[in-house]
Write an enzyme that holds these catalytic residues in place. Structure first.
Site, PDB file in Angstrom:
ATOM      1  N   ASP A  77       5.293 -35.475  34.305  1.00  0.00           N
ATOM      2  CA  ASP A  77       4.815 -36.450  33.382  1.00  0.00           C
ATOM      3  C   ASP A  77       4.238 -37.552  34.236  1.00  0.00           C
ATOM      4  OD1 ASP A  77       5.332 -38.239  31.181  1.00  0.00           O
ATOM      5  OD2 ASP A  77       6.887 -37.112  30.633  1.00  0.00           O
ATOM      6  N   HIS A  83       5.326 -43.499  29.930  1.00  0.00           N
ATOM      7  CA  HIS A  83       5.837 -42.181  29.346  1.00  0.00           C
ATOM      8  C   HIS A  83       6.778 -41.499  30.179  1.00  0.00           C
ATOM      9  CE1 HIS A  83       5.971 -38.095  27.626  1.00  0.00           C
ATOM     10  NE2 HIS A  83       5.623 -38.583  26.461  1.00  0.00           N
ATOM     11  N   ALA A 113       4.829 -24.811  24.161  1.00  0.00           N
ATOM     12  CA  ALA A 113       6.151 -24.655  23.221  1.00  0.00           C
ATOM     13  C   ALA A 113       6.017 -23.252  22.360  1.00  0.00           C
ATOM     14  CB  ALA A 113       6.139 -25.799  22.378  1.00  0.00           C
ATOM     15  N   SER A 156       8.621 -35.775  22.331  1.00  0.00           N
ATOM     16  CA  SER A 156       8.714 -36.111  23.867  1.00  0.00           C
ATOM     17  C   SER A 156       9.946 -36.700  24.247  1.00  0.00           C
ATOM     18  CB  SER A 156       7.713 -37.212  24.502  1.00  0.00           C
ATOM     19  OG  SER A 156       6.345 -36.536  24.772  1.00  0.00           O
TER      20      SER A 156
END
Length: 714
Positions: free
Chosen positions: A278, A313, A411, A463
């Site tokens: 991240d 984030h 994903a 997220s």
């Protein structure tokens, strides 16, 4: 993979923002290449490097072995704050925005003569005051940005122009050992465990030219630029007052999933290491006051251990995990973007490689590459496969585009856990991606967690969903450290609160895991454990090249040699070659046209052969040996070639540029060996090449491209 079929991926840290996926009119999507990574089998030995004098050809000879940090050092040494993801030019007003921020006007620049004269721009005097902006003007604007810039421009469905710069990093990746000319690379790193070469150049144009040369040798699927990506950040408004219930957690999701109760009962449980890829973490936030932030955390953008988050984030994602779990859950923060939210493909991959080498228990990736062909992307697949074999679950955000998760990588990889988002009323979040590849859902809307500084902030997006499931996996690992990913999957599935249609559905997957009774029941799938590493290689690719079939595989640690097995048609496998343990590729020159071959590999360690690898098959197609071009009247050209046995189609690629970095692709029936192409420009030189295509069911096999031919149109 063809240049005309490349996909321009945008990487996003998912937070509820819809990501545009417009397809340009009359063009194909572009991408940096379909990538297949390799297996990593060691903690200490990752990369070896060699320096070659800039501007001169040389050969790569892997030398001293170093750590993965060398790649990070290369990224840090060459990083520039001027990187951008996408510039958008409004076709009506000419206004330019760079990743959402205003950047002036194309028309102002052109009319003030800051780029080129109006004559050189091809702008007629009577059109100087016109409202619309032409592609030629946009190209001139892009060229003015940098003398060294290499840009790609496409027109979206809305009529706006998008400008990207794929070679900003001046770096390319070749998924092989480069043994020949390196085309003036100033720095070379050979990543031994991944079996790939990273080459740094002084200019974007040098990188582009080298990439095109390497693609002729290794193919476009195995050679691509290290493209710049950008993260997105969309918080929602914070409530004026936050009231904690008796559970003492901030995210409503931790209550909903029963982890607030587990947190109080997990004292003394086995330690678990969670890796978070991240934007970094602000350790000073009170949510991390008693948390062990691992000393192995690393900043892959700046090449140091400073993982401070100035973006927000990563701190929010880490806060959700810290809020949901007890202190025995350690956080390894792997910073993969700068303060402005920019990263690159190589940066993300290196961080994941590092995480697996440090033997983490679970990985959180609240990010994704967005694109129409994302399901065909294999950029991280070998690392994902390794994680799967080693029992490391990778929890991924499904994405916030409101589309099928098939458009979001990683994903869409079936060996990751794809997590969609729900609201506090158990409704499916409007922004969340959906589709058959969704595994589970979790709270994602209006989630309160840590912010840089000592405060809190609310955010929405998948997220936020992914770290809730990451925390759930951490609890399972506390009880059974050696549980396999399939076992973890089944444990979560068995504890799901089924939402939506009964069973698995395209919105909620199997539902949201509720972990309340985990410590009472213990794990259900006790026999689902990680198998011991037996040194089995992974066959990465099998492809047609000029002189035969080239195969490549992952390196096995301490392998003395490899056995290559081949099957012709439906016959038995036979051992056809024995190779050195330092080799990870082989060219099979003893193949016949239109025959199918299937390959697999075995590694030999301590005079004992391990298990056989996966199998990969191909139909050998020899390239077209003779391509003839003849210019005709009326701006046309006749194209003829020698037929190849077994072809179902031929593909012709042509361009007005010698580098052939832009052009058009034609598909021609197998019945033809000549075609007339009309509508070309008079007195212009065009460049052509052709390849053979054979379709077997839904699978297409390709020969290598023919030699390039040119013709000047009459």
């Amino acid at each position: 993979m063809r240049r005309t079929d490349r996909q321009s991926f945008r990487v996003c840290f998912w937070k509820g923002e819809e990501v545009g996926m417009e397809k340009s009119k009359g063009t194909r999507w572009k991408r940096p290449g379909r990538v297949c990574l390799a297996l990593i089998m060691t903690l200490l030995i990752c990369v070896s490097s060699v320096s070659v004098q800039a501007g001169s050809p040389g050969k790569v000879r892997p030398a001293d072995v170093s750590s993965c940090m060398e790649i990070s050092d290369l990224i840090a040494d060459t990083w520039e704050e001027g990187y951008f993801s996408t510039m958008t030019v409004d076709a009506d007003s000419g206004e330019v925005t760079v990743d959402g921020g205003k950047a002036g006007s194309v028309r102002d620049v052109l009319q003030k003569g800051r780029v080129l004269s109006l004559r050189k721009q091809g702008i007629k005097k009577e059109n100087r005051g016109a409202v619309t902006v032409t592609k030629k003007q946009v190209r001139a604007y892009a060229d003015a940005l940098s003398k060294d810039g290499v840009y790609e421009i496409k027109k979206g469905l809305g009529g706006d122009y998008e400008i990207t710069a794929p070679y900003q990093t001046r770096r390319i990746i070749v998924e092989d050992i480069v043994r020949g000319d390196v085309y003036g690379a100033s720095r070379i790193i050979y990543n031994e465990e991944l079996g790939e070469t990273i080459l740094q150049y002084e200019t974007q144009k040098e990188a582009e030219e080298a990439c095109e040369n390497f693609q002729e040798i290794y193919g476009e699927a195995d050679c691509y630029p290290d493209m710049v990506c950008r993260v997105d950040d969309v918080p929602f408004s914070m409530p004026e007052e936050i009231i904690l219930e008796n559970t003492g957690v901030y995210s409503w999701g931790n209550d909903y999933m029963g982890m607030s109760e587990l947190k109080t009962r997990a004292a003394g449980a086995a330690p678990v290491m969670v890796a978070i890829l991240d934007t970094g973490i602000d350790r000073s936030n009170f949510l991390f006051a008693s948390r062990n932030i691992s000393s192995k955390s690393y900043n892959f953008v700046e090449g140091n251990k400073n993982v401070m988050d100035n973006h927000g984030h990563g701190t929010h994602v880490a806060g959700i995990i810290a809020d949901a779990t007890p202190d025995n859950v350690q956080i390894m923060m792997l910073k993969i973007s700068n303060t402005s939210g920019y990263s690159s493909l190589l940066t993300i991959k290196t961080a994941l490689q590092y995480a697996l080498n440090k033997r983490v228990d679970v990985v959180n990736m609240s990010l994704g590459f967005v694109g129409v062909n994302a399901s065909k992307c294999t950029y991280l697949d070998s690392l994902i496969n390794r994680a799967y074999r080693e029992g490391v679950a990778i929890c991924t955000a499904a994405g916030n585009s409101g589309v099928d998760v098939n458009y979001c990588y990683p994903a869409c990889n079936k060996k990751t856990l794809a997590i969609s988002a729900i609201d506090s009323d158990e409704g499916f979040a409007y922004y969340s991606n959906r589709g058959a590849l969704i595994d589970f859902c979790a709270p994602g809307s209006q989630v309160i967690s840590a912010a840089p500084g000592n405060g809190l902030i609310g955010m929405s997006g998948t997220s936020m969903s992914a770290p809730h499931v990451t925390a759930a996996v951490a609890y399972i690992k506390m009880i059974k450290k050696d549980m396999s990913v399939s076992g973890i999957y089944n444990e979560l599935k068995a504890r799901c609160r089924d939402l939506g249609a009964p069973g698995r559905d395209i919105y909620y997957g199997w539902g949201c895991p509720v972990m309340t009774d985990l410590f009472d029941t213990g794990v259900i799938y006790k026999d689902s454990v990680v198998k011991a590493d037996d040194g089995t290689p992974v066959l990465k690719s099998v492809k047609n090249v000029n002189d035969g079939v080239k195969i490549s595989w992952t390196k096995v640690k301490k392998a003395k040699k490899y056995y290559v097995y081949r099957r012709r048609g439906s016959g038995p496998f036979q051992k056809v070659k024995t190779l050195s343990g330092r080799t990870t590729s082989w060219l099979d020159g003893k193949v016949s046209q239109n025959k199918k071959y299937t390959y697999m590999i075995r590694a030999v360690k301590k005079n004992k052969a391990g298990d056989r690898s996966n199998e990969k098959g191909i139909v050998y197609l020899k390239k077209v040996g003779k391509l003839v071009l003849k210019s005709r009247k009326k701006k046309s050209v006749d194209i003829s070639w020698s037929k190849r046995k077994g072809a179902t189609d031929y593909e012709i690629f042509f361009s007005g540029k010698k580098k052939m970095n832009r052009g058009r692709l034609l598909s021609v029936s197998r019945k033809a060996n000549r075609v007339r192409l009309r509508g070309l420009k008079r007195n212009k030189t065009y460049y052509f090449r052709i390849r053979v295509v054979k379709k077997v069911g839904e699978t297409s096999f390709y020969s290598s491209w023919s030699e390039m031919k040119k013709v000047k149109i009459k």
